[in-house]
Design a protein around this motif. Structure first.
Motif, PDB file in Angstrom:
ATOM      1  N   SER A  43       0.862  -1.182   0.000  1.00 35.14           N
ATOM      2  CA  SER A  43       0.000   0.000   0.000  1.00 35.14           C
ATOM      3  C   SER A  43       0.892   1.223   0.000  1.00 35.14           C
ATOM      4  O   SER A  43       2.037   1.181   0.479  1.00 35.14           O
ATOM      5  CB  SER A  43      -0.951   0.001   1.197  1.00 35.14           C
TER       6      SER A  43
ATOM      7  N   LEU B 216      -9.340   5.957  -3.705  1.00 32.24           N
ATOM      8  CA  LEU B 216      -8.783   4.643  -3.402  1.00 32.24           C
ATOM      9  C   LEU B 216      -8.634   3.886  -4.708  1.00 32.24           C
ATOM     10  O   LEU B 216      -9.586   3.785  -5.485  1.00 32.24           O
ATOM     11  CB  LEU B 216      -9.706   3.868  -2.462  1.00 32.24           C
TER      12      LEU B 216
ATOM     13  N   THR C  50      -4.881   6.741  -2.120  1.00 35.00           N
ATOM     14  CA  THR C  50      -4.147   5.546  -1.702  1.00 35.00           C
ATOM     15  C   THR C  50      -4.268   4.456  -2.756  1.00 35.00           C
ATOM     16  O   THR C  50      -5.345   4.255  -3.335  1.00 35.00           O
ATOM     17  CB  THR C  50      -4.725   5.000  -0.374  1.00 35.00           C
TER      18      THR C  50
ATOM     19  N   HIS D 159     -10.157  -0.211   4.171  1.00 39.64           N
ATOM     20  CA  HIS D 159      -9.736   1.006   3.485  1.00 39.64           C
ATOM     21  C   HIS D 159     -10.912   1.908   3.144  1.00 39.64           C
ATOM     22  O   HIS D 159     -10.738   3.129   3.010  1.00 39.64           O
ATOM     23  CB  HIS D 159      -8.929   0.649   2.239  1.00 39.64           C
TER      24      HIS D 159
END
Length: 298
Positions: free
Chosen positions: A9, A18, A53, A107
């Motif tokens: 990650s 994301l 991310t 997440h």
């Protein structure tokens, strides 16, 4: 191949999307895993700035460690409503499915402004890289950012695949087929599509990496002119008891003629009913799909 569930990650701690990347959903398809490992190594070395991310997740861990497609059932046919609501422990792939969902939910708690997915696969026969996209939400619009052929309709025929599940819960994305299972080109193509997804979704500037990713240059130069869209006309489904043998020499997107011999099944000839293209011809012992017939979208 022993791999942790979370391959890697990376975030610059800046709010943004994301990007949820899965690889090794089939245990005999390691190239997406290898590509993710190399990409996270580069990200942590160069520390480029991105928005949001990226998370890389291993699919069928146990099958990958055994270099086989699956343990009990195909993980990419497991994401059905009944399986998602059961606590059963068999088949094994239910455990793998729940572990992937657990990573995603963890997440999702960060309330990302947008959520993208990329599911990395390869094929048993030689193939140019291509996108398989479900034409729901904004998936198709998103897929057009990438310079490869696109095939629509796969998830309308197949049930229980992970991209259908992810689309149903609101993520935007597609499946990327990078080439033949063990081809080095497949690793290169997977790296290219992941880098491009990071650029498009998270605002990555390649100049911030230790060097410009050659895989991106290769993909853009080789495949931009091939950005056609295909639709699925027919799926040749197999039962476990079927004795199926694809005729040699077919690759994805090979042109076929009406009446052409495609395969032998239980001693009988299977011939094409279309002037079209072959798609995903089966050249491995496990699988429910003998082949597909596709044609260009006019």
């Amino acid at each position: 191949m022993e791999v942790e569930r979370i391959i890697g990650s990376y975030s610059s701690k800046i709010n943004g999307p994301l990007l949820f990347v899965t690889a090794g959903i089939h245990g005999n398809e390691p190239s997406g895993v290898i590509a993710l490992q190399e990409i996270f190594t580069e990200l942590h070395r160069s520390k480029p700035q991105i928005n949001g991310t990226i998370v890389g997740v291993c699919g069928n861990q146990l099958a990958l460690s055994k270099d086989q497609r699956y343990i009990d059932r195909d993980l990419n046919r497991t994401w059905t409503k009944s399986n998602l609501s059961t606590d059963a422990v068999f088949p094994h792939e239910l455990k793998e499915m729940r572990a992937i969902i657990s990573v995603l939910k963890h997440h999702q708690k960060n309330n990302h402004e947008k959520q993208y997915f990329l599911d990395c696969h390869t094929t048993s026969s030689a193939s140019v890289p291509y996108i398989s996209v479900q034409d729901v939400n904004d998936n198709f619009t998103w897929a057009k950012h990438f310079p490869t052929p696109m095939v629509i309709g796969f998830s309308d025929i197949i049930t229980g695949d992970i991209d259908h599940y992810l689309s149903d819960i609101g993520l935007t994305g597609f499946v990327f087929e990078a080439g033949q299972h063990t081809s080095q080109d497949a690793v290169v193509n997977h790296k290219a599509i992941i880098w491009l997804a990071l650029k498009e979704a998270c605002g990555l500037h390649f100049e911030q990496l230790s060097k410009f990713p050659e895989s991106v240059t290769t993909m853009v130069n080789q495949h931009r002119s091939k950005q056609k869209t295909f639709k699925i006309l027919y799926r040749h489904e197999l039962k476990k008891s079927d004795l199926f043998e694809m005729q040699p020499g077919f690759e994805n997107f090979s042109k076929i003629k009406k009446g052409q011999l495609l395969a032998m099944e239980n001693g009988a000839e299977i011939r094409s009913s279309w002037d079209a293209y072959i798609f995903m011809p089966l050249y491995q012992p496990l699988g429910d799909d003998g082949f597909f017939i596709i044609d260009t979208v006019v």
